[in-house]
Write a protein that holds these residues in place. Structure first.
Motif, PDB file in Angstrom:
ATOM      1  N   VAL A 273       0.849  -1.187   0.000  1.00  0.00           N
ATOM      2  CA  VAL A 273       0.000   0.000   0.000  1.00  0.00           C
ATOM      3  C   VAL A 273       0.886   1.238   0.000  1.00  0.00           C
ATOM      4  O   VAL A 273       1.885   1.297   0.706  1.00  0.00           O
ATOM      5  CB  VAL A 273      -0.969   0.049   1.218  1.00  0.00           C
ATOM      6  CG1 VAL A 273      -2.012  -1.030   1.127  1.00  0.00           C
ATOM      7  CG2 VAL A 273      -0.229  -0.086   2.527  1.00  0.00           C
ATOM      8  N   ASP A 274       0.549   2.188  -0.852  1.00  0.00           N
ATOM      9  CA  ASP A 274       1.359   3.408  -0.907  1.00  0.00           C
ATOM     10  C   ASP A 274       0.705   4.497  -0.041  1.00  0.00           C
ATOM     11  O   ASP A 274      -0.279   4.245   0.659  1.00  0.00           O
ATOM     12  CB  ASP A 274       1.568   3.851  -2.355  1.00  0.00           C
ATOM     13  CG  ASP A 274       0.255   4.212  -3.014  1.00  0.00           C
ATOM     14  OD1 ASP A 274      -0.747   4.355  -2.285  1.00  0.00           O
ATOM     15  OD2 ASP A 274       0.223   4.362  -4.242  1.00  0.00           O
ATOM     16  N   ASP A 275       1.254   5.723  -0.146  1.00  0.00           N
ATOM     17  CA  ASP A 275       0.759   6.785   0.743  1.00  0.00           C
ATOM     18  C   ASP A 275      -0.713   7.114   0.510  1.00  0.00           C
ATOM     19  O   ASP A 275      -1.453   7.368   1.459  1.00  0.00           O
ATOM     20  CB  ASP A 275       1.613   8.054   0.565  1.00  0.00           C
ATOM     21  CG  ASP A 275       2.981   7.845   1.208  1.00  0.00           C
ATOM     22  OD1 ASP A 275       3.125   6.867   1.978  1.00  0.00           O
ATOM     23  OD2 ASP A 275       3.896   8.630   0.923  1.00  0.00           O
ATOM     24  N   LEU A 281      -7.109   4.581   3.901  1.00  0.00           N
ATOM     25  CA  LEU A 281      -7.346   3.661   5.028  1.00  0.00           C
ATOM     26  C   LEU A 281      -7.535   4.426   6.339  1.00  0.00           C
ATOM     27  O   LEU A 281      -8.367   4.065   7.168  1.00  0.00           O
ATOM     28  CB  LEU A 281      -6.200   2.652   5.156  1.00  0.00           C
ATOM     29  CG  LEU A 281      -6.162   1.566   4.072  1.00  0.00           C
ATOM     30  CD1 LEU A 281      -4.892   0.721   4.174  1.00  0.00           C
ATOM     31  CD2 LEU A 281      -7.389   0.668   4.156  1.00  0.00           C
ATOM     32  N   ASN A 282      -6.757   5.497   6.485  1.00  0.00           N
ATOM     33  CA  ASN A 282      -6.911   6.316   7.695  1.00  0.00           C
ATOM     34  C   ASN A 282      -8.279   6.970   7.765  1.00  0.00           C
ATOM     35  O   ASN A 282      -8.900   7.031   8.831  1.00  0.00           O
ATOM     36  CB  ASN A 282      -5.825   7.403   7.747  1.00  0.00           C
ATOM     37  CG  ASN A 282      -4.550   6.828   8.338  1.00  0.00           C
ATOM     38  OD1 ASN A 282      -4.608   5.850   9.077  1.00  0.00           O
ATOM     39  ND2 ASN A 282      -3.412   7.400   7.994  1.00  0.00           N
ATOM     40  N   GLU A 286     -10.933   6.267  10.689  1.00  0.00           N
ATOM     41  CA  GLU A 286     -11.473   7.312  11.558  1.00  0.00           C
ATOM     42  C   GLU A 286     -12.983   7.455  11.426  1.00  0.00           C
ATOM     43  O   GLU A 286     -13.685   7.726  12.394  1.00  0.00           O
ATOM     44  CB  GLU A 286     -10.796   8.646  11.240  1.00  0.00           C
ATOM     45  CG  GLU A 286      -9.550   8.836  12.079  1.00  0.00           C
ATOM     46  CD  GLU A 286      -8.702   9.988  11.566  1.00  0.00           C
ATOM     47  OE1 GLU A 286      -9.277  10.968  11.072  1.00  0.00           O
ATOM     48  OE2 GLU A 286      -7.466   9.880  11.658  1.00  0.00           O
ATOM     49  N   LYS A 287     -13.443   7.300  10.162  1.00  0.00           N
ATOM     50  CA  LYS A 287     -14.893   7.463   9.943  1.00  0.00           C
ATOM     51  C   LYS A 287     -15.444   6.290   9.150  1.00  0.00           C
ATOM     52  O   LYS A 287     -15.726   6.412   7.954  1.00  0.00           O
ATOM     53  CB  LYS A 287     -15.140   8.764   9.181  1.00  0.00           C
ATOM     54  CG  LYS A 287     -14.833   9.994   9.986  1.00  0.00           C
ATOM     55  CD  LYS A 287     -15.292  11.219   9.258  1.00  0.00           C
ATOM     56  CE  LYS A 287     -14.991  12.436  10.094  1.00  0.00           C
ATOM     57  NZ  LYS A 287     -14.891  13.664   9.344  1.00  0.00           N
ATOM     58  N   GLN A 322      -8.718  -5.050   2.672  1.00  0.00           N
ATOM     59  CA  GLN A 322      -8.377  -4.030   3.657  1.00  0.00           C
ATOM     60  C   GLN A 322      -9.623  -3.254   4.118  1.00  0.00           C
ATOM     61  O   GLN A 322      -9.631  -2.701   5.200  1.00  0.00           O
ATOM     62  CB  GLN A 322      -7.363  -3.037   3.066  1.00  0.00           C
ATOM     63  CG  GLN A 322      -6.069  -3.688   2.648  1.00  0.00           C
ATOM     64  CD  GLN A 322      -5.387  -4.365   3.815  1.00  0.00           C
ATOM     65  OE1 GLN A 322      -5.065  -3.740   4.802  1.00  0.00           O
ATOM     66  NE2 GLN A 322      -5.191  -5.673   3.719  1.00  0.00           N
ATOM     67  N   VAL A 323     -10.618  -3.181   3.242  1.00  0.00           N
ATOM     68  CA  VAL A 323     -11.889  -2.536   3.625  1.00  0.00           C
ATOM     69  C   VAL A 323     -13.031  -3.409   3.102  1.00  0.00           C
ATOM     70  O   VAL A 323     -12.796  -4.292   2.277  1.00  0.00           O
ATOM     71  CB  VAL A 323     -12.046  -1.111   3.011  1.00  0.00           C
ATOM     72  CG1 VAL A 323     -10.952  -0.186   3.506  1.00  0.00           C
ATOM     73  CG2 VAL A 323     -12.082  -1.151   1.494  1.00  0.00           C
TER      74      VAL A 323
END
Ligand code: ATP
Ligand code: MG
Length: 335
Positions: A273-275, A281-282, A286-287, A322-323
């Motif tokens: 996974v890149d930036d 993902l963040n 968070e939400k 991942q999601v």
């Protein structure tokens, strides 16, 4: 010339169900040692003693779930004294959802209007007359780890099996859970070439009419599957190549019908996974529960990527497990 062509109502598929990823073969070869390990861990329960716990880890598509379900099936045939409960923690990720799922498996009907602790009490009453094996599959996706604590505390005779791709998730558990759990570690390693080919051969013979695959085509599938170290890749290619042959009205699957270029979605084993992925993902972490458009809205504050690119990224992250996407009355949301 026409002999080689399929009639409009003919098919190469003998039994499509066999080609489902969830399909559980009658005999599960090449995982005898691991299944034995499961059985040995469960055995004290049959002798009315307490069992121990297992932490099972390894890369995707190498038979962790299948081997575990196999042992549970055998256990069910063997005895009524030990109750197996299999929970996919991705589908059921909170204490309440897991308890409701357990009630369903236990055929306990009075779930409505009951609070979490009442459900736990009802389940404990049933299970404490016997013994239980809990399988918490995809355990790294669990949102509320108290469930492990509660099972450890409230159920007297049990084994807890936790299955995951993420070996590190054990370290992330609460100290109180860890010190009560003290699981034995069991690693699953990818299959070697002969094992991979053997597994696919069995699936091919059960799923397709005899002689459908040319030797070359099947070799290509087995080799690609072995390289990717994921049996699902092989099953996917069996289906995909046979569909390609059928669409061209061919009676035989040839090497050209096997399209290995379309395997991107199976790259999860060597997940990179890149930036940008990390940012997405963040946001989801968070939400959880935002639509793709809302994620894009937040994402685009610091980026000029298009909505289409972001959508594709999110879909890729879903394929990489991942999601997940969840359907709601107002549309699909990401978690
Ligand atoms: N030894 C085997 N014999 C027959 N089929 C197998 C074997 N091992 C795996 N498979 C098949 O491969 C597919 C993937 O296996 P499984 O679901 O057990 O993988 P997993 O290790 O649990 O992967 P993940 O970590 O992604 O959940 C399933 O369709 C399963 O039936
Ligand atoms: Mg699995």
């Amino acid at each position: 010339m026409f002999k080689e062509m399929l009639e409009y109502d003919e098919t190469l598929f003998k039994d499509e169900l066999v080609l489902d990823y969830e399909y559980l073969p009658k005999i599960l070869k090449f995982r005898e040692n691991q299944q034995q390990h499961f059985a040995t861990t469960i055995k004290p329960l049959l002798q009315k003693r307490n069992g121990s716990n297992l932490f099972i880890y390894g890369t995707p598509g190498i038979g962790k779930t299948a081997a575990c379900k196999h042992v549970l099936r055998e256990l069910e045939l063997e005895t009524d004294l030990v109750i197996p409960l299999y929970i996919n923690c991705w589908k059921h990720d909170t204490v309440y959802k897991i308890l409701v799922e357990m009630c369903e498996q236990l055929k306990y009907k009075w779930v409505q209007n009951k609070k979490t602790d009442e459900l736990m009490k009802a389940i404990a009453e049933i299970l404490n007359q016997k013994a239980a094996v809990f399988v918490l599959d995809e355990v790294d996706k669990l949102k509320e780890q108290q469930i492990i604590y509660q099972l450890l505390e409230d159920i007297y005779k049990k084994c807890i099996f936790m299955i995951t791709n993420d070996k590190d998730c054990l370290a992330k558990l609460d100290q109180r859970v860890k010190s009560r759990l003290l699981p034995e570690m069991l690693e699953f390693k990818p299959y070697n070439y002969d094992e991979t080919k053997g597994i696919l051969e069995e699936r091919k013979n059960a799923g397709f009419f005899p002689g459908v695959f040319s030797e070359q085509a099947f070799e290509k599938i087995a080799e690609t599957c072995f390289e990717r170290e994921d049996i699902r890749v092989g099953i996917f290619l069996l289906k995909q190549s046979a569909n390609n042959a059928e669409n061209k009205s061919q009676r035989k699957v040839l090497v050209d019908h096997v399209e290995t270029e379309k395997l991107d979605r199976f790259e999860k084993a060597k997940i990179k996974v890149d930036d940008d992925d990390k940012t997405i993902l963040n946001i989801v972490k968070e939400k959880p529960g935002l639509s793709i458009a809302s994620i894009y809205e937040i994402f685009s504050k610091n980026s000029d990527k298009s909505l289409r690119t972001v959508r594709r990224r999110i879909e890729r992250l879903r394929d990489l497990k991942q999601v997940i996407f969840e359907e709601t009355p107002t549309g699909s949301v990401v978690k």
